[in-house]
Design an enzyme around this catalytic site. Structure first.
Site, short mmCIF file in Angstrom:
data_model
loop_
_atom_site.label_atom_id
_atom_site.label_comp_id
_atom_site.label_asym_id
_atom_site.label_seq_id
_atom_site.Cartn_x
_atom_site.Cartn_y
_atom_site.Cartn_z
N LYS A 1 0.83 -1.21 0.00
CA LYS A 1 0.00 0.00 0.00
C LYS A 1 0.86 1.26 0.00
O LYS A 1 0.61 2.19 -0.77
CB LYS A 1 -0.95 -0.01 1.22
CG LYS A 1 -2.08 -1.03 1.07
CD LYS A 1 -2.91 -1.23 2.34
CE LYS A 1 -3.88 -2.40 2.14
NZ LYS A 1 -4.75 -2.69 3.27
N GLN B 1 -4.65 -1.59 9.48
CA GLN B 1 -4.71 -2.92 8.85
C GLN B 1 -5.38 -3.94 9.78
O GLN B 1 -5.07 -4.01 10.97
CB GLN B 1 -3.27 -3.37 8.49
CG GLN B 1 -3.20 -4.67 7.72
CD GLN B 1 -3.78 -4.57 6.31
OE1 GLN B 1 -3.92 -3.49 5.73
NE2 GLN B 1 -4.12 -5.71 5.74
N ASP C 1 -10.81 3.35 3.94
CA ASP C 1 -11.20 1.95 3.79
C ASP C 1 -12.71 1.82 3.56
O ASP C 1 -13.19 0.77 3.12
CB ASP C 1 -10.88 1.17 5.09
CG ASP C 1 -9.66 0.28 4.97
OD1 ASP C 1 -9.37 -0.19 3.86
OD2 ASP C 1 -9.02 0.05 6.00
N1 GUN Z 1 -7.24 -6.64 5.86
C1 GUN Z 1 -7.58 -7.31 4.74
N2 GUN Z 1 -8.12 -6.47 3.83
C2 GUN Z 1 -8.12 -5.25 4.38
C3 GUN Z 1 -8.53 -3.97 3.93
O1 GUN Z 1 -9.04 -3.79 2.82
N3 GUN Z 1 -8.34 -2.94 4.80
C4 GUN Z 1 -7.81 -3.12 6.04
N4 GUN Z 1 -7.69 -2.05 6.82
N5 GUN Z 1 -7.41 -4.29 6.49
C5 GUN Z 1 -7.57 -5.35 5.65
#
Ligand code: GUN
Length: 287
Positions: A53, A97, A120
């Protein structure tokens, strides 16, 4: 029929190229989109995702900051960090995350993030805004799926979309987004007795169950669009989806591969949300 592949990696790259130009235009106006990614603990898969990311941020000129906190970080400490970035005007997006260690409440953390920085799209305010068709941050994987279908000029309006899986991150919101695009939507899940018959009625079949080869040719209507959201690791270490690719390829009109399908779109829509947040906070392109 051999299905045409919907190559998420190519669509994602084209979008990132456009975003790079948009970010450089914003920078000329003194706006630098900023994303803070927070990870607690050292789960290797999560670490690799968050690094992906922040690397993608750099690619398009977003100021991406990775904050790595130890596993034993308390919920109070994490809330403090979130509050700090809620107040920081140089930060337009905050992503924590998931999953979090067991001693931290995911709900408390998601709800602590300012809805105006929730790139998100997990905050209940953004989920509510999405459901009522208001301006909202859309969750990245569902948003990416809609963008892939649109990139192929596939009509959504009036189509029957069947979503298999009902997670909060993918299944539920992707159905809602297709509904917002005027599709007729049916959800199937682990308690659906006649899943095959329902899936076979789908013009667009979205599969997000997390089980390798869960969907074979007897679930697919000839000429359907099949979107495979699964990411499963085979014994040989290679990635594979929830759909039996060889079988689906014979019968579908369009099919997303795994890897290089939905996956690359997810991070791309995170970048998109961060840019949107920066613009909205400066009242640029507000609608
Ligand atoms: N863990 C798995 N997919 C995601 C996501 O799209 N966002 C976040 N914050 N954690 C994740």
């Amino acid at each position: 029929m051999v299905a045409e592949l919907i190559k998420g990696n190519e669509i994602a790259q084209a979008k990132r190229n456009e975003m790079k130009e948009e970010v450089s235009r914003l920078k000329k106006e003194g706006i630098v989109p900023g994303l803070v990614v927070i990870i607690v603990g050292e789960n290797p898969a999560s670490l690799s995702y968050v690094k992906g990311k922040t690397k993608a941020c750099k690619q398009v000129g977003i100021d991406g900051k990775l904050i790595e906190l130890p596993e034993e970080t308390s919920e109070e400490k994490l809330l403090e960090v979130i509050h700090q970035y809620n107040e920081d005007e140089s930060c337009h997006g905050i992503l924590v995350q998931l999953p979090l260690p067991d001693h931290i409440s995911e709900t408390a953390i998601i709800e602590a993030i300012s809805p105006e920085k929730d790139v998100d799209g997990f905050h209940p305010i953004n989920i509510g805004r999405m459901m009522t068709g208001q301006r909202a941050f859309l969750p990245c994987t569902p948003y990416g799926i809609i963008e892939m279908v649109k990139a192929k000029n596939i009509t959504i309006e009036g189509k029957h979309v069947v979503v298999i899986g009902r997670s909060n991150i993918v299944g539920k919101p992707v159905g809602q987004l297709f509904l917002n695009e005027h599709a007729t939507v049916t959800y199937c899940h682990s308690r659906t007795p006649n899943m095959k018959e329902i899936a076979k009625q789908a013009d667009i079949l979205v599969v997000a169950v997390g089980k390798m080869n869960f969907i074979g040719k007897d679930y697919i209507k000839p000429g359907a669009v099949v979107i495979d959201v699964g990411i499963n690791r085979k014994d040989d270490g290679k990635l594979t989806g929830d759909v039996n690719f060889e079988e689906a390829e014979e019968i579908a009109a369009y099919l997303t591969p795994v890897p290089k399908g939905v996956g690359p779109m997810t991070i791309t829509m995170l970048l998109q949300n961060t840019i949107l947040s920066a613009k909205w906070s400066h009242q640029v392109g507000v609608h």
